[in-house]
Every structure is written in C-alpha cells, then in structure tokens.
Design a protein around this motif. Structure first.
Motif, short mmCIF file in Angstrom:
data_model
loop_
_atom_site.label_atom_id
_atom_site.label_comp_id
_atom_site.label_asym_id
_atom_site.label_seq_id
_atom_site.Cartn_x
_atom_site.Cartn_y
_atom_site.Cartn_z
N VAL A 83 0.86 -1.19 0.00
CA VAL A 83 0.00 0.00 0.00
C VAL A 83 0.90 1.23 0.00
CG1 VAL A 83 -0.17 -0.01 2.53
CG2 VAL A 83 -1.90 1.20 1.19
N THR A 84 0.44 2.29 -0.68
CA THR A 84 1.22 3.52 -0.81
C THR A 84 0.32 4.71 -0.53
OG1 THR A 84 2.49 2.48 -2.60
CG2 THR A 84 2.71 4.87 -2.32
N THR A 85 0.61 5.49 0.51
CA THR A 85 -0.18 6.70 0.79
C THR A 85 0.73 7.91 0.70
OG1 THR A 85 0.18 6.82 3.19
CG2 THR A 85 -1.54 5.33 2.41
N ASN A 86 0.19 8.98 0.14
CA ASN A 86 0.93 10.24 0.00
C ASN A 86 -0.02 11.37 0.33
OD1 ASN A 86 2.49 12.42 -0.68
ND2 ASN A 86 2.86 11.80 -2.80
N VAL A 87 0.21 12.02 1.47
CA VAL A 87 -0.69 13.08 1.94
C VAL A 87 0.10 14.35 2.18
CG1 VAL A 87 -2.30 13.78 3.75
CG2 VAL A 87 -2.20 11.38 3.05
N PRO A 88 -0.24 15.45 1.48
CA PRO A 88 0.46 16.71 1.74
C PRO A 88 0.25 17.16 3.19
CG PRO A 88 -0.86 16.82 -0.27
CD PRO A 88 -1.25 15.57 0.43
N GLY A 89 1.31 17.63 3.80
CA GLY A 89 1.24 18.11 5.18
C GLY A 89 1.38 19.61 5.24
N PRO A 90 1.40 20.17 6.45
CA PRO A 90 1.51 21.62 6.60
C PRO A 90 2.90 22.13 6.24
CG PRO A 90 1.58 20.54 8.74
CD PRO A 90 1.27 19.48 7.74
N ARG A 91 2.96 23.31 5.67
CA ARG A 91 4.26 23.92 5.36
C ARG A 91 4.79 24.71 6.56
NH1 ARG A 91 5.59 24.16 -0.07
NH2 ARG A 91 7.66 24.73 0.75
N GLU A 92 3.86 25.27 7.37
CA GLU A 92 4.31 26.06 8.52
C GLU A 92 4.74 25.14 9.66
OE1 GLU A 92 -0.09 25.38 9.29
OE2 GLU A 92 1.21 25.75 7.56
N GLN A 93 5.63 25.65 10.50
CA GLN A 93 6.11 24.84 11.62
C GLN A 93 5.04 24.76 12.70
OE1 GLN A 93 9.64 26.03 14.14
NE2 GLN A 93 10.43 24.10 13.31
N LEU A 94 4.83 23.55 13.23
CA LEU A 94 3.86 23.33 14.30
C LEU A 94 4.57 23.20 15.64
CD1 LEU A 94 1.49 20.76 12.52
CD2 LEU A 94 1.30 23.25 12.62
N HIS A 95 3.79 23.38 16.71
CA HIS A 95 4.34 23.35 18.07
C HIS A 95 3.40 22.57 18.98
CE1 HIS A 95 6.02 26.97 16.17
NE2 HIS A 95 7.05 26.85 16.98
N LEU A 96 3.97 22.04 20.04
CA LEU A 96 3.20 21.43 21.11
C LEU A 96 3.88 21.76 22.43
CD1 LEU A 96 0.88 19.56 22.03
CD2 LEU A 96 2.48 17.64 21.85
N ALA A 97 3.08 22.27 23.37
CA ALA A 97 3.61 22.66 24.68
C ALA A 97 4.81 23.60 24.54
CB ALA A 97 3.98 21.42 25.51
N GLY A 98 4.74 24.48 23.54
CA GLY A 98 5.79 25.47 23.35
C GLY A 98 7.03 24.97 22.64
N ARG A 99 7.06 23.69 22.22
CA ARG A 99 8.23 23.12 21.57
C ARG A 99 7.97 22.97 20.07
NH1 ARG A 99 8.63 23.82 26.47
NH2 ARG A 99 9.97 22.56 27.87
N LEU A 154 -0.47 -8.25 3.34
CA LEU A 154 0.44 -7.19 2.89
C LEU A 154 1.54 -7.07 3.93
CD1 LEU A 154 -1.93 -4.35 1.63
CD2 LEU A 154 -1.17 -6.41 0.45
N ARG A 155 2.76 -7.40 3.54
CA ARG A 155 3.87 -7.42 4.49
C ARG A 155 4.61 -6.09 4.56
NH1 ARG A 155 6.30 -13.55 3.31
NH2 ARG A 155 4.86 -14.61 4.74
N THR A 156 4.29 -5.17 3.68
CA THR A 156 4.92 -3.85 3.70
C THR A 156 3.90 -2.78 3.39
OG1 THR A 156 5.52 -3.91 1.35
CG2 THR A 156 7.15 -4.79 2.91
N GLY A 157 4.18 -1.57 3.86
CA GLY A 157 3.36 -0.41 3.54
C GLY A 157 4.22 0.84 3.55
N PHE A 158 3.92 1.77 2.65
CA PHE A 158 4.70 3.00 2.53
C PHE A 158 3.79 4.20 2.70
CE2 PHE A 158 6.92 -0.27 0.28
CZ PHE A 158 8.28 0.01 0.41
N ALA A 159 4.22 5.15 3.52
CA ALA A 159 3.48 6.40 3.69
C ALA A 159 4.45 7.55 3.55
CB ALA A 159 2.81 6.45 5.07
N VAL A 160 3.99 8.65 2.99
CA VAL A 160 4.83 9.84 2.85
C VAL A 160 3.98 11.07 3.09
CG1 VAL A 160 4.48 10.01 0.34
CG2 VAL A 160 6.49 11.06 1.38
N THR A 161 4.57 12.05 3.72
CA THR A 161 3.92 13.34 3.91
C THR A 161 4.96 14.43 3.74
OG1 THR A 161 2.43 14.61 5.35
CG2 THR A 161 4.29 13.51 6.41
#
Length: 460
Positions: free
Chosen positions: A377-393, A408-415
C-alpha cells in the motif's frame, strides 16, 4: 449519536489479532522535554476541536446496523496519554524499534480510539510524540487536519478552555437495534425514490460502472514473492527524509508529478529487496493500492474516511531508474483516465446502501479468503508547510505510519512538512527483518534520480 459510513465500519470489521488498523505519526520535537502535565494540559485544552476524541464506538447487536459514535460518559484522558523513555543512545534505530512496538498493539475498542505517547531520551535533547488513531476515525487527509488542530503554528501554549461535557448514559442494546432498523428503512426508501426521481443520476452511475469493470479486471493475481504472505502481529518501522526540492527537481526534469517520483522510489526499494533476497523482480509481481482522496473542499475537517483507491502494477522489472519513473508516470496517467477512482467511490457508496448484516457478512467472507492481488500500500498526503508546536516546543520532523493487513507485508506512507518529504515504512516484523533494505533503497532511488535530473539539465 452518529452512524459510521460503510467504509469506516469496514476498517473495524477487518481488524484482527494480526492487523491493528490504526494510522499514526511520529512527531520529533526540539527539547527540553516539557513536563508530562504540560503536554496533557495542552492536548486536553484542544479536545473540543476533535469531538471524536471523546466518543467511543458502539456496535449494534447482531450487526443489524453499522456501528455508531457516542459521547463516552467515562471518558478519561489519562487512558489515552502514555509516557516512555528510550534506552541509550536514543538514536533513530532505538526510536524506530520503539515505534514498531507501540504500533503493534491494537487500540482498546471500549474507549475512544486514540492514543498519544510522549517518548523521552532521544539524542540531542529531543523528544517525540507518537500518535495512534483508528482508521475508522480518519483517513490521511483528515489525519493531517487532526495534526494541525492538536498542534499549532503559535509556539505559545493554547488558551482554550475545555468545555464541560455531560453525555449521559450509553444507549441500551434495544435502543441501538431500534435506531438501526429505522435508519435502514429510511435508507431503502430514499434509494428507491432517488432512482425514480433522478434517472439521469442513475445513468451516470451506470457509466461509471465501466470503471468498475476495469477496476475488477485489475484484481488478477500477482506473481508469487516473499513480499506477499501471512503476517503476524508485530510491526517493524523505519523512516527516511528527503529534501522536497529534490522531488521538485525530478518532477521538473521529467514532466511528472511528485507522487510519481514517490511511487518510483518505492518501486526501486522493493526491487532492491527482491534482488537482495535472490528473487527475480519480474513484471506483474508487485501491485500497490494507492488511496485517492474524494474529499470535497467543504468536507475538510470532517473526522471520517472519504477515499477511493487505484491499483497500480509497479515496474520492479525495470532496472533503469529513469525508465522506471517514466513507466510509473505513464501508468498513473492511464489509470486516471480509466475512472478507477470514481469506480472505487461508487462501490463505497453502494456499500452505504447495503443492509448492514449483508455488508458485515460480506466483509467477513472476503477477508477469510487469502488475497493474491495486492502486494503493498502507498499513501501520499500533503502536510503543513508552517512549523507546528506542542507545549511550546517546535516540531522539526513528522514521519507517517500506515497499517498493513491481509497478507500485505509492507506499507509505505509519505507526507510533506516544511521543506522535506518524510517517509514511514511499515513491515511485518516476522517476515521482513530486512526492512533497512527498503529504507536504504528509497534513499538510493532519490539519489539516482536527482543525478539523472541534473544530467538532463532540468528540461525534458
């Protein structure tokens, strides 16, 4: 209460002891590690942005209806937040193996279907947040929306005030059955009236059925290889990072899409795995399922699955990296013109119209038969360009996780995130101890294509 779609319900139905159907991500954050209470408070403040995180799944007795979502009267965030630490040296391998262990465990269906793990002890003072959410809750696009809701571009801690929720008691089994019967009757009536009042729409669906025939024709068995076969419950996990600029340069040089580049790199990695194992990488040996979003702009933010899929034979038999890319691009263009994605969407919509007992029984029957037509399986999902934070980090990297099931013994994901592409590779640990070959193969494929693109002078 809210009834699941047929597709959401299917992800629950096909889950078994060897296939935990959650998607996920591994966010890497700059240190120092915040206090666990601070992370918990930050997530708790934002739960109102994700109502599904307070809801649990309820099955209708006898499968007389699809499962429903209902506010959990016993919701406790402490059941969903975990904390762990890596053994030294806390490098990539230690974290990847820890992620594989976390992802091997299924989510508890008696509680809302998500978990977050704060992982300490990474090199260079960093820490990670490993997120798991069941595939019945979100698809890839919704998962990215979820990420941006729980994290934020502002480094300052949030000021949201959690709402007071009074969900009341869970409905009785009798109430669930009665509600399901009413819904089934209304759906059947609506389908009949719709066919009478809108014959042109029905004719349009009939035209799409030609795509269905092509879709079904693509379900021919693939050749035998060690990449397809029974799987166990334990998962291996690796990741890779590639500059987005490299993918864009390859795209410009060869007139393809970034997704074509991603799939070609995956093809090269799988070819390398076969060669290392002493297997001949022949044509029609490897076929991947590529999810395609059918989410309309007005549906962004909805926590559910709105995807179709296409089936792509990967040219693992092509030894030249450029010709491999060109073959992938041509096959993808051809598939887009055969309406396979529309056909998949139609079949999903038809599932919503089936009586739930028939739908559930059909799913059980299908997944009892060892499938021979998909390899990965192959998934490709665009992610955010801006930097994200959690708890100020600040989050400096995010690696996706895709589940595997049904041989299915393998799977590929990209963002994408910022200026990089982030790959996550999932493998059945028992049958694929050589998962590093796939990771190295991806990186080598990009290096080959970047060199070829430079030779081509950026013009094709």
């Amino acid at each position: 209460m809210e009834t699941m779609s047929a597709l959401d319900a299917a992800f629950l139905q096909i889950e078994d002891r060897n296939a935990a159907l959650h998607i996920g991500s591994v966010g890497i954050f700059e240190g120092p590690v915040p206090a666990f209470d601070a992370v918990r408070a930050e997530i708790a403040r934002k739960l109102d942005r994700v109502p599904r995180y307070r809801q649990r799944m309820l099955r209708v007795p006898g499968n007389l209806g699809r499962p429903v979502w209902r506010e959990d009267p016993a919701f406790d965030i402490e059941l969903h937040l975990r904390r762990s630490a890596l053994p030294r040296p806390g490098g990539d391998r230690e974290l990847a193996e820890h992620v594989g262990w976390i992802m091997s465990e299924p989510l508890d269906h008696d509680h809302p279907l998500w978990e977050d793990w704060v992982v300490e002890g990474l090199e260079h003072g960093r820490w990670a947040l490993v997120s798991k959410v069941h595939h019945s809750v979100v698809d890839g696009i919704a998962g990215t929306d979820l990420l941006t809701r729980l994290f934020g571009a502002d480094p300052a801690p949030g000021t949201d005030t959690p709402a007071t929720v009074a969900p009341g008691r869970l409905p009785s089994a009798r109430a669930l059955v009665a509600r399901a019967v009413r819904e089934d009757a209304a759906a059947l009536t609506g389908a009949v009236l719709g066919a009478v009042r809108h014959p042109r729409k029905l004719a349009g669906q009939a035209r799409t059925s030609t795509g269905v025939l092509r879709y079904l024709a693509a379900l021919r068995p693939v050749g035998r290889s060690s990449i397809l076969g029974p799987i166990g419950a334990s998962r291996g996990y690796r990741w890779a990072e590639v500059p987005l600029a490299d993918a864009l340069a390859i795209r410009a040089a060869y007139g393809c899409t970034v997704n074509d580049v991603v799939v070609a790199a995956e093809t090269r990695a799988l070819r390398e795995l076969l060669v290392v194992r002493g297997e001949e990488p022949t044509a029609h040996l490897v076929r991947t399922l590529v999810p395609v979003s059918v989410r309309r702009p007005d549906q962004h933010g909805a926590m559910d699955n709105r995807v179709s899929a296409i089936l792509l034979d990967l040219p693992v038999d092509e030894p030249d990296p450029v010709r491999c890319l060109e073959a992938v691009a041509e096959r993808m263009r051809r598939l887009k013109h055969t309406h396979e994605a529309e056909a998949g969407e139609l079949m999903t919509a038809l599932g919503d119209g089936l009586p739930p007992p028939a739908l559930m029984a059909g799913l059980r029957l299908v997944f009892r038969v060892p499938q021979q037509f998909l390899t990965t399986v192959t998934t490709n999902v665009p992610g955010p360009r801006e930097q994200l934070h959690l708890a100020g980090r600040p989050m400096v990297a995010t690696y996706p996780y895709v589940p595997i099931a049904d041989r299915l013994r393998t799977g590929f994901a990209v963002t994408s995130y910022g200026e990089s592409l982030y790959f996550g590779i999932t493998a059945d640990e028992g049958s694929t101890p050589d998962i590093d070959v796939l990771r190295d193969g991806l990186l080598n494929a990009f290096a080959e294509l970047v060199i070829a693109a430079r030779v081509a002078g950026g013009v094709r």
